[in-house]
Scaffold this active site. Structure first.
Site, PDB file in Angstrom:
ATOM      1  N   LYS A  59      -4.374 -24.147 -93.237  1.00 27.13           N
ATOM      2  CA  LYS A  59      -5.465 -24.302 -94.214  1.00 27.13           C
ATOM      3  C   LYS A  59      -5.180 -23.460 -95.450  1.00 27.13           C
ATOM      4  O   LYS A  59      -4.608 -22.375 -95.350  1.00 27.13           O
ATOM      5  CB  LYS A  59      -6.795 -23.847 -93.587  1.00 27.13           C
ATOM      6  N   TYR A  96     -11.511 -26.069 -98.581  1.00 29.43           N
ATOM      7  CA  TYR A  96     -10.193 -25.779 -98.029  1.00 29.43           C
ATOM      8  C   TYR A  96      -9.443 -27.052 -97.658  1.00 29.43           C
ATOM      9  O   TYR A  96     -10.032 -28.025 -97.208  1.00 29.43           O
ATOM     10  CB  TYR A  96     -10.279 -24.820 -96.836  1.00 29.43           C
ATOM     11  N   ASP A 119     -21.103 -21.518 -82.118  1.00 31.10           N
ATOM     12  CA  ASP A 119     -20.295 -20.306 -82.317  1.00 31.10           C
ATOM     13  C   ASP A 119     -20.826 -19.117 -81.513  1.00 31.10           C
ATOM     14  O   ASP A 119     -20.079 -18.195 -81.201  1.00 31.10           O
ATOM     15  CB  ASP A 119     -20.224 -19.953 -83.804  1.00 31.10           C
TER      16      ASP A 119
HETATM   17  C1  LIG Z   1     -14.441 -29.138 -89.220  1.00 23.94           C
HETATM   18  C2  LIG Z   1     -15.004 -30.523 -89.329  1.00 23.94           C
HETATM   19  C3  LIG Z   1     -16.295 -30.816 -88.925  1.00 23.94           C
HETATM   20  N1  LIG Z   1     -16.772 -32.085 -89.042  1.00 23.94           N
HETATM   21  C4  LIG Z   1     -18.156 -32.339 -88.630  1.00 23.94           C
HETATM   22  C5  LIG Z   1     -18.470 -31.938 -87.211  1.00 23.94           C
HETATM   23  C6  LIG Z   1     -19.893 -31.460 -87.267  1.00 23.94           C
HETATM   24  O1  LIG Z   1     -20.781 -32.557 -87.034  1.00 23.94           O
HETATM   25  C7  LIG Z   1     -20.089 -30.978 -88.702  1.00 23.94           C
HETATM   26  C8  LIG Z   1     -20.086 -29.481 -88.839  1.00 23.94           C
HETATM   27  O2  LIG Z   1     -18.939 -28.989 -88.146  1.00 23.94           O
HETATM   28  P1  LIG Z   1     -18.824 -27.442 -87.787  1.00 23.94           P
HETATM   29  O3  LIG Z   1     -20.157 -26.921 -87.392  1.00 23.94           O
HETATM   30  O4  LIG Z   1     -17.670 -27.327 -86.810  1.00 23.94           O
HETATM   31  O5  LIG Z   1     -18.415 -26.826 -89.196  1.00 23.94           O
HETATM   32  P2  LIG Z   1     -17.894 -25.312 -89.422  1.00 23.94           P
HETATM   33  O6  LIG Z   1     -18.610 -24.386 -88.511  1.00 23.94           O
HETATM   34  O7  LIG Z   1     -17.924 -25.083 -90.874  1.00 23.94           O
HETATM   35  O8  LIG Z   1     -16.385 -25.394 -88.927  1.00 23.94           O
HETATM   36  C9  LIG Z   1     -15.299 -25.050 -89.758  1.00 23.94           C
HETATM   37  O9  LIG Z   1     -15.338 -23.659 -89.884  1.00 23.94           O
HETATM   38  C10 LIG Z   1     -14.140 -22.924 -89.855  1.00 23.94           C
HETATM   39  C11 LIG Z   1     -14.265 -21.802 -90.830  1.00 23.94           C
HETATM   40  C12 LIG Z   1     -12.889 -23.657 -90.014  1.00 23.94           C
HETATM   41  O10 LIG Z   1     -11.866 -23.119 -90.439  1.00 23.94           O
HETATM   42  C13 LIG Z   1     -12.818 -25.057 -89.571  1.00 23.94           C
HETATM   43  O11 LIG Z   1     -12.317 -25.873 -90.609  1.00 23.94           O
HETATM   44  C14 LIG Z   1     -14.077 -25.641 -89.102  1.00 23.94           C
HETATM   45  O12 LIG Z   1     -14.132 -25.407 -87.705  1.00 23.94           O
HETATM   46  O13 LIG Z   1     -18.984 -31.526 -89.442  1.00 23.94           O
HETATM   47  C15 LIG Z   1     -16.022 -33.117 -89.548  1.00 23.94           C
HETATM   48  O14 LIG Z   1     -16.489 -34.262 -89.649  1.00 23.94           O
HETATM   49  N2  LIG Z   1     -14.734 -32.853 -89.953  1.00 23.94           N
HETATM   50  C16 LIG Z   1     -14.190 -31.592 -89.866  1.00 23.94           C
HETATM   51  O15 LIG Z   1     -13.021 -31.391 -90.259  1.00 23.94           O
END
Ligand SMILES: Cc1cn([C@H]2C[C@H](O)[C@@H](COP(=O)(O)OP(=O)(O)O[C@H]3O[C@H](C)C(=O)[C@H](O)[C@H]3O)O2)c(=O)[nH]c1=O
Length: 183
Positions: free
Chosen positions: A72, A132, A170
């Site tokens: 990333k 990112y 998380d």
């Molecule tokens: C990561 C991702 C998520 N999603 C969907 C899945 C969930 O319905 C929603 C939120 O996902 P999440 O809660 O996992 O988002 P973050 O907590 O910001 O996760 C990210 O946070 C950390 C900092 C990271 O480096 C990763 O890129 C990623 O894990 O977006 C997608 O459709 N595509 C994606 O690439």
């Protein structure tokens, strides 16, 4: 663009050249040729992500596994974060060690997080927007994560844990040793 090595091999801090004039500013937020010349790494980003968060939100520590591992390139469009990555590459000399840097709209710094690292950030200002680039597509079934306050990682996020806002997902992530034992 300038580049700084970090304590973790292949993890870099990049700072683009900003061109300012009476209208505002311009900078190249990514240039594959310059990146390759400065890091020796050939990267093919295929997906851009963006998230907005309030102050105190911590997203992470996340990674994808196997064929869907992701490198990333992280930057802040608006606001500020403490961006952090943990080396979870088995056999790495810096296994379990982390690096962190403040990325914000003023310093326009970027963190390159290689494959094999867990990534997360703590939001330092309200309404922070982070963007990112990833060199592999999202694959839900390949998602992994480790607990932000895993005692073995010894991460100082700079604020008390009761001020940190986490997703339900998380909050229940395993520690690094629990994750490795599950595999
Ligand atoms: C990561 C991702 C998520 N999603 C969907 C899945 C969930 O319905 C929603 C939120 O996902 P999440 O809660 O996992 O988002 P973050 O907590 O910001 O996760 C990210 O946070 C950390 C900092 C990271 O480096 C990763 O890129 C990623 O894990 O977006 C997608 O459709 N595509 C994606 O690439």
């Amino acid at each position: 663009m300038t580049i700084e090595e970090t304590c973790l091999k292949d993890c870099y801090v990049l700072k683009p050249t900003i061109f300012e004039d009476h209208r505002g500013y311009f900078f190249e937020s990514f240039n594959a040729d310059k990146f390759q010349k400065m890091t020796g790494l050939t990267i093919n980003f295929v997906q851009d992500n963006e998230s907005k968060s309030s102050k105190g939100v911590l997203r992470g520590l996340h990674f994808q596994t196997g064929d869907y591992e992701q490198s990333k390139l992280v930057r802040v469009v608006k606001g500020a974060v403490l961006d952090l990555c943990v080396d979870i590459r088995r056999g790495s000399l810096t296994f379990g060690q982390h690096f962190s840097v403040e990325l914000n709209e003023d310093n326009k710094k970027q963190l390159f997080v290689p494959k094999g690292f867990a990534h997360g950030f703590l939001v330092l200002k309200n309404e922070t927007i982070i963007n990112y680039k990833c060199d592999n597509f999202y694959q839900k079934d390949s998602e992994g994560g480790i607990l932000f306050n895993d005692k073995d990682l010894n991460i100082d996020w700079g604020i008390s844990e009761d001020e940190i806002i986490l997703s339900d997902k998380d909050k229940i992530l395993p520690t690094l040793s629990e994750y490795l034992n599950e595999k």
